[in-house]
Design a protein around this motif. Sequence first.
Motif, PDB file in Angstrom:
ATOM      1  N   PHE A 169      59.050  18.879  -2.271  1.00  0.00           N
ATOM      2  CA  PHE A 169      58.801  20.245  -1.419  1.00  0.00           C
ATOM      3  C   PHE A 169      60.138  20.223  -0.432  1.00  0.00           C
ATOM      4  O   PHE A 169      60.715  21.099  -0.269  1.00  0.00           O
ATOM      5  CB  PHE A 169      57.792  19.669  -0.825  1.00  0.00           C
ATOM      6  CG  PHE A 169      57.186  21.146   0.111  1.00  0.00           C
ATOM      7  CD1 PHE A 169      56.827  22.176  -0.043  1.00  0.00           C
ATOM      8  CD2 PHE A 169      57.594  20.948   1.469  1.00  0.00           C
ATOM      9  CE1 PHE A 169      56.410  23.163   0.598  1.00  0.00           C
ATOM     10  CE2 PHE A 169      57.240  21.836   2.532  1.00  0.00           C
ATOM     11  CZ  PHE A 169      56.676  23.095   1.975  1.00  0.00           C
TER      12      PHE A 169
ATOM     13  N   LEU B 131      59.972  27.170   6.056  1.00  0.00           N
ATOM     14  CA  LEU B 131      58.703  27.471   5.183  1.00  0.00           C
ATOM     15  C   LEU B 131      57.548  27.051   5.999  1.00  0.00           C
ATOM     16  O   LEU B 131      56.377  27.502   6.208  1.00  0.00           O
ATOM     17  CB  LEU B 131      58.756  27.068   3.836  1.00  0.00           C
ATOM     18  CG  LEU B 131      57.560  27.536   3.155  1.00  0.00           C
ATOM     19  CD1 LEU B 131      57.473  28.995   2.764  1.00  0.00           C
ATOM     20  CD2 LEU B 131      57.622  27.086   1.532  1.00  0.00           C
TER      21      LEU B 131
ATOM     22  N   ILE C 289      54.458  29.252   7.377  1.00  0.00           N
ATOM     23  CA  ILE C 289      53.058  29.152   6.819  1.00  0.00           C
ATOM     24  C   ILE C 289      52.150  28.819   8.215  1.00  0.00           C
ATOM     25  O   ILE C 289      50.922  29.515   8.304  1.00  0.00           O
ATOM     26  CB  ILE C 289      52.955  28.377   5.779  1.00  0.00           C
ATOM     27  CG1 ILE C 289      53.949  28.595   4.586  1.00  0.00           C
ATOM     28  CG2 ILE C 289      51.557  28.113   5.310  1.00  0.00           C
ATOM     29  CD1 ILE C 289      53.449  29.955   4.065  1.00  0.00           C
TER      30      ILE C 289
ATOM     31  N   GLU D 299      48.141  33.879  -0.868  1.00  0.00           N
ATOM     32  CA  GLU D 299      49.311  33.207  -1.254  1.00  0.00           C
ATOM     33  C   GLU D 299      49.536  31.965   0.114  1.00  0.00           C
ATOM     34  O   GLU D 299      50.087  31.093  -0.079  1.00  0.00           O
ATOM     35  CB  GLU D 299      50.550  34.091  -1.167  1.00  0.00           C
ATOM     36  CG  GLU D 299      51.018  34.563  -2.529  1.00  0.00           C
ATOM     37  CD  GLU D 299      51.999  35.354  -2.483  1.00  0.00           C
ATOM     38  OE1 GLU D 299      51.915  36.119  -3.531  1.00  0.00           O
ATOM     39  OE2 GLU D 299      53.006  35.320  -1.773  1.00  0.00           O
ATOM     40  N   THR D 300      49.371  32.756   1.305  1.00  0.00           N
ATOM     41  CA  THR D 300      49.573  31.907   2.508  1.00  0.00           C
ATOM     42  C   THR D 300      48.434  30.895   2.439  1.00  0.00           C
ATOM     43  O   THR D 300      49.067  29.542   2.970  1.00  0.00           O
ATOM     44  CB  THR D 300      49.248  32.759   3.721  1.00  0.00           C
ATOM     45  OG1 THR D 300      50.297  33.763   3.670  1.00  0.00           O
ATOM     46  CG2 THR D 300      49.616  31.838   4.864  1.00  0.00           C
TER      47      THR D 300
ATOM     48  N   ASP E 290      47.064  29.188  -0.190  1.00  0.00           N
ATOM     49  CA  ASP E 290      47.673  28.271  -1.201  1.00  0.00           C
ATOM     50  C   ASP E 290      48.710  27.542  -0.606  1.00  0.00           C
ATOM     51  O   ASP E 290      48.925  26.356  -0.989  1.00  0.00           O
ATOM     52  CB  ASP E 290      48.017  29.134  -2.510  1.00  0.00           C
ATOM     53  CG  ASP E 290      47.055  29.694  -3.256  1.00  0.00           C
ATOM     54  OD1 ASP E 290      45.829  29.298  -2.876  1.00  0.00           O
ATOM     55  OD2 ASP E 290      47.206  30.722  -4.003  1.00  0.00           O
ATOM     56  N   ASP E 291      49.823  28.332  -0.016  1.00  0.00           N
ATOM     57  CA  ASP E 291      51.085  27.223   0.322  1.00  0.00           C
ATOM     58  C   ASP E 291      50.683  26.388   1.653  1.00  0.00           C
ATOM     59  O   ASP E 291      51.094  25.362   1.655  1.00  0.00           O
ATOM     60  CB  ASP E 291      51.912  28.322   1.297  1.00  0.00           C
ATOM     61  CG  ASP E 291      52.771  29.081   0.080  1.00  0.00           C
ATOM     62  OD1 ASP E 291      52.905  28.608  -0.918  1.00  0.00           O
ATOM     63  OD2 ASP E 291      53.329  30.167   0.355  1.00  0.00           O
TER      64      ASP E 291
ATOM     65  N   ARG F  99      48.836  23.497   0.006  1.00  0.00           N
ATOM     66  CA  ARG F  99      49.927  22.633  -0.362  1.00  0.00           C
ATOM     67  C   ARG F  99      50.849  21.581   0.302  1.00  0.00           C
ATOM     68  O   ARG F  99      50.845  20.476   0.318  1.00  0.00           O
ATOM     69  CB  ARG F  99      51.139  23.536  -1.265  1.00  0.00           C
ATOM     70  CG  ARG F  99      52.151  22.648  -1.684  1.00  0.00           C
ATOM     71  CD  ARG F  99      53.116  23.641  -2.891  1.00  0.00           C
ATOM     72  NE  ARG F  99      53.780  22.623  -3.375  1.00  0.00           N
ATOM     73  CZ  ARG F  99      55.170  23.226  -3.889  1.00  0.00           C
ATOM     74  NH1 ARG F  99      55.513  24.339  -3.508  1.00  0.00           N
ATOM     75  NH2 ARG F  99      55.863  22.263  -4.174  1.00  0.00           N
TER      76      ARG F  99
ATOM     77  N   LYS G 279      52.954  35.262  -6.092  1.00  0.00           N
ATOM     78  CA  LYS G 279      53.837  34.001  -6.449  1.00  0.00           C
ATOM     79  C   LYS G 279      52.781  32.937  -6.558  1.00  0.00           C
ATOM     80  O   LYS G 279      51.776  32.607  -6.021  1.00  0.00           O
ATOM     81  CB  LYS G 279      54.496  33.619  -4.728  1.00  0.00           C
ATOM     82  CG  LYS G 279      55.405  32.435  -4.871  1.00  0.00           C
ATOM     83  CD  LYS G 279      56.129  32.515  -3.445  1.00  0.00           C
ATOM     84  CE  LYS G 279      55.053  32.027  -2.211  1.00  0.00           C
ATOM     85  NZ  LYS G 279      55.037  30.690  -1.656  1.00  0.00           N
TER      86      LYS G 279
ATOM     87  N   ASN H 260      52.371  28.523  -7.327  1.00  0.00           N
ATOM     88  CA  ASN H 260      52.680  27.314  -7.089  1.00  0.00           C
ATOM     89  C   ASN H 260      52.494  26.378  -8.274  1.00  0.00           C
ATOM     90  O   ASN H 260      51.430  25.886  -8.244  1.00  0.00           O
ATOM     91  CB  ASN H 260      51.942  26.636  -5.793  1.00  0.00           C
ATOM     92  CG  ASN H 260      52.551  27.205  -4.380  1.00  0.00           C
ATOM     93  OD1 ASN H 260      53.731  27.524  -4.359  1.00  0.00           O
ATOM     94  ND2 ASN H 260      51.761  27.381  -3.515  1.00  0.00           N
TER      95      ASN H 260
END
Length: 614
Positions: A104, A113, A117, A145-146, A148-149, A152, A611, A613
């Motif tokens: 990452f 990033l 986020i 997406e946000t 999920d990010d 992560r 997007k 991941n």
Amino acid sequence: MIMEKILFVSVPQWYPMNPYLAGAVLTAQVKNAGYEARSLDMNVRFFNDILTKENVLSSANTALMKLERVKHLAAEYGSRLNEFQSFPPEIRTGLLRLRDISAFFSKEGADSLVKEIAEKIEDAVAVHKDKERFYIPELLFKAKETVDDALRIISLAYAPTRILIDNYIADPAVDYSYENVKRQCYDSDINMFISYFEEHFDFDALKEYAVVGISVADLSQLVPAMTLGRLIKERTQVKVSFGGNYVYKIINDIKKQPEFFDLFCDYITVGDGETAAVSLAEFINGKIPVNEVYSLVWKNENGDIVTNETAPLLKMDELTVPDFSDYDFSLYFSPDTVIPVQFGKGCYWGKCAFCDFYTGQQKFDIKGVLHAADEVEELCKKYNVKHFAFVDECVPPLFYDRFATEIKKRGLKIHFYSFARFDKGFTREVLQNLHSAGAEYFSWGYEAESPRLLELMNKGIDPEIRSRILKDSYEIGMWNQCTFLLGYPTETPEELQATIDVIRNRELIHSCTPSNFALKKNAILGSEPESVGLSNITTKGDFHISFNYDSEGISMEEVKKNRLSFEQQFLVDTADTLWSLGFTDTDHMLLYIAHYGRDYVKDYRLPFKKKYNF
Ligand code: SF4
């Protein structure tokens, strides 16, 4: 007289889009029998609590600190990674931590990033709950997406374990043996739930209760449930009782570990929990001794594991309406609540060789049509809702036809989805009746294109009837969601390709859930794997419900590789559609289809590619 109470707690990981059914059902049953019970959804609180700006930033910092601690492993073990499986578990875990965190942060722009986020995450959660912004596809899918990010980044602090919106992946460096699972329940370096529960679970509030019931419906809840059970036992005098389908599936292995009943829980209720929960309430209120609590597994004073008498068959018509009054609907990641409802127990077919769904459930029984309609009507009125997930794996078409007629007769304006089997009883007229009563889509068990494989699976469905049902359902305006099973034993590459072609051709099937074949302990095939050419059966750990195997057809590894590469390509190819895969986003799909209509959702194209991941 003071009544002893039960608190039913649902733990992460479960999809936080809508309320959890088990707690509401058990609470209602216990209250209906004259005892006291409450429900607490720690899963939805967990996602609300961790998806914050502060937590994203602090998780990234923690991950970087932990990276420093494992960097030395690269020099010591980096040249011997081909011997990975022979390293001690803590080294394997450390190496995977090193891999995940480095991957990452070595990417250009990783720091920015994280900041980006962190800035966006709280608004992204708010979009999920906002009645206007949720229904703007560009905003919703960016918000997803946000989330999920953010998950992560949050997971990196506990790498290599990982929390996703629809799964929790425990330490991949080790299998699911009891010892490995137990180790994770004590290891705050990899178990995010230890610090979470320590900070956010109100242990003092448990003084009010005699028993905390924790449901474990799936593998994703096992480590969190055992972690919470351990903390409650260490910090309070309250008894802990586990239940749920997953625990039932591994009960014989749990019984081999008597210390489980000292460290993680006091009792386990096996099978359907409704009668057992009432019986447990009778016990804590002094009405019956512990050895008379139905379906209870417990450890007696001699240290023996005792299994009590199984609860008598539950009659679905004797169940009361689930009680969601303890649930704060504003916490869920949907602006409109989708209430789960279960009409029956078991499966009326119950013969698919790969399936263990009905393990732990009694033989098939279903509520009467009037009872089912009464329940839906009461839920509509009491909670001011109109969206429902009928969560039974399969409901007979005759029941659904009569149910639809009753719903329309009562003038109830509802929207729902359900799982279903390609049963010839789903005629065009029945589907039409259901659609006009509010059925927006069915999730059909398609499994495989090959008639030979369907036969081998004992699905009991006719490919021609299957095609007819999908066509009728499509033509009357319903969305078709299908589940697929890839890599069934003996499947040839051509058969696999034929199934993949069906998924790719999105004319009649609008969203799909492909999954790998898994040899499950409790499925019919689990006791006769050689009948389909499987050999060298080995465990994935006694607390896992599937086996490893060698196959005469495509190997397990190949299946996994094929599915992942197909799925990733499929997702990339359909990345501007709203839903091409419908794994666990089923409630959001329902809300969108109900709001906009099938064709709008089917034909909508985002101005960007979603997007993923991977
Ligand atoms: S796969 Fe579906 S239809 Fe087949 S036995 Fe399992 S629940 Fe029943």
